[in-house]
Motif scaffolding. Sequence first.
Motif, short mmCIF file in Angstrom:
data_model
loop_
_atom_site.label_atom_id
_atom_site.label_comp_id
_atom_site.label_asym_id
_atom_site.label_seq_id
_atom_site.Cartn_x
_atom_site.Cartn_y
_atom_site.Cartn_z
N ASP A 191 -1.98 18.83 -15.05
CA ASP A 191 -1.71 20.25 -15.23
C ASP A 191 -2.95 21.12 -15.41
N GLY A 192 -4.14 20.51 -15.49
CA GLY A 192 -5.35 21.29 -15.67
C GLY A 192 -5.75 21.44 -17.12
N LEU A 193 -7.04 21.72 -17.34
CA LEU A 193 -7.57 21.83 -18.69
C LEU A 193 -6.94 22.99 -19.46
N LYS A 194 -6.80 24.15 -18.84
CA LYS A 194 -6.31 25.33 -19.56
C LYS A 194 -4.92 25.10 -20.12
N ARG A 195 -4.07 24.43 -19.36
CA ARG A 195 -2.69 24.18 -19.80
C ARG A 195 -2.66 23.32 -21.07
N TRP A 196 -3.60 22.37 -21.19
CA TRP A 196 -3.57 21.42 -22.30
C TRP A 196 -4.61 21.72 -23.37
N LEU A 197 -5.34 22.83 -23.22
CA LEU A 197 -6.44 23.10 -24.14
C LEU A 197 -5.98 23.19 -25.60
N LEU A 209 -17.48 20.38 -20.67
CA LEU A 209 -18.88 20.13 -20.30
C LEU A 209 -19.04 20.12 -18.79
N ILE A 210 -18.09 19.52 -18.09
CA ILE A 210 -18.13 19.51 -16.62
C ILE A 210 -17.93 20.93 -16.09
N TYR A 211 -16.98 21.64 -16.68
CA TYR A 211 -16.68 23.00 -16.25
C TYR A 211 -17.92 23.90 -16.39
N CYS A 241 -25.78 19.64 -21.64
CA CYS A 241 -24.53 19.73 -22.39
C CYS A 241 -24.34 18.52 -23.30
N THR A 242 -24.65 17.33 -22.79
CA THR A 242 -24.50 16.13 -23.61
C THR A 242 -25.51 16.11 -24.75
N ALA A 243 -26.67 16.76 -24.55
CA ALA A 243 -27.63 16.88 -25.64
C ALA A 243 -27.06 17.74 -26.77
N PRO A 262 -7.53 28.32 -14.51
CA PRO A 262 -6.31 27.54 -14.72
C PRO A 262 -6.22 26.29 -13.85
N LYS A 263 -6.90 26.29 -12.70
CA LYS A 263 -6.82 25.15 -11.79
C LYS A 263 -7.81 24.04 -12.13
N PHE A 264 -8.76 24.34 -13.00
CA PHE A 264 -9.79 23.34 -13.29
C PHE A 264 -9.20 22.15 -14.04
N GLY A 265 -9.60 20.95 -13.58
CA GLY A 265 -9.15 19.72 -14.23
C GLY A 265 -8.02 19.04 -13.51
N GLN A 266 -7.43 19.73 -12.53
CA GLN A 266 -6.34 19.12 -11.79
C GLN A 266 -6.87 18.08 -10.82
N LYS A 267 -6.06 17.56 -9.96
CA LYS A 267 -6.33 16.33 -9.22
C LYS A 267 -7.69 16.28 -8.55
#
Length: 430
Positions: free
Chosen positions: A295-301, A351-353, A367-369, A416-421
Amino acid sequence: MFKNSPWSWIPTLYFAEGLPYVAVMTISLVLYKQLGLSNTEITLYTSWLYLPWVIKPLWSPFIDVIKTKRWWIVTMELLIGAAFGGVAFTIPTNFWLQGTLFFFWVMAFASATHDIAADGFYMLALSQHDQAWFVGIRSTFYRFATIFGQGILVMIAGNLQVLYRNSIPFSWSLMFYGVTGIFIALWLWHSYALPRPSEDKARSNLTYQTVWQELVHAVKTFFQKEQVLAGILFMLLYRMPEGLLAKISTLFLLDATHKGGLGLSPQEYGLVQGTVGVVGLTLGGILGGIAAGKDGLKRWLWPMVMAITLPDLVYVYLSFVLPDNFFIVNACVFVEQFGYGFGFTAYMLYLIYYSRGEYKTSHYALCTALMALSMMIPGMFAGALQEAVGYRTFFIIVCCFCAVTYIVTSLLKIDPKFGQKEEITPNPED
């Protein structure tokens, strides 16, 4: 031939990547607690050990200039083995604190360098298809190293204390000598089994000046990104409650009941935190990845924010009730770690976004730092705060700091689409 198969080196490589990290971050806590250091000293000294992972992006670009990634892997494994041996040797001495801290520092820097080389080598030695196929295998063996380290090894140290009539320094020394042997074996095996891809070579066309200029430019563009202030605040503060809780939860489980702790033995701790807790963390992470991928990151944030904060209440419950029922302790730790694993997915995906764009590799490293720094800073002061107010009040304060997580999350703007398939979730250890 088996030697040329990825199965011959990927499982052992990522086991070797995970074990020194868990030794530096978790086993050291149990060791110093049993050797009599105060919580203030333990959290301050061990939190500084995050530093190599904080500054890792500053030297990672230079690794390609000096030697091959294969060389770095086997050399760092030999150095990590020597560091384990150094810890084992100095534990029974009069200078055990200075000696063990020095060798844990060596181990931390060698481990951070090994991480850089191993992850780069993974991409060079495998085709894109194999990289995708083995990503679950590498993650599994990294988690197995975590279970082996803070679970089995701590149990072994506890059993040795029973066998040698509660000789704590001698028992821990024997355990660390055993791990030294494991790393010597890993060094020998990888010296033989790691392939030699033609792409893995020192980049002689690069100069140190060129690398430094690229690094400076990557840092500059990192701070020129859209919504930079909100992004950095999120990276530094989203895990503030966990930064306070991570080390103190271990010390709480081990501390005597008359000091407000649960008084678990090393064997019991190894099962609770090193096995049940890690399983909960892994399952939560898997479920979080599935949910975000669908469902993407925003939906589950926001569900993930609640998952990473609300289970902290279990430590408030444990500190007030101090249950002697071992099942209840296991269940509480499982719930907290499962929630953390689920909620941590949002952090890694962000972090990827944030890293998207021309310099995504360098920006992700930065970002990981910040991620390591977000655990280092609160951890340094957690012990002093806990000793000032006691475990019960400390855990209530941690729950109050969960408000910070909600505030910094509310500042984000996410597609909203970020994180989907089509998006790929990284491993938490990367």
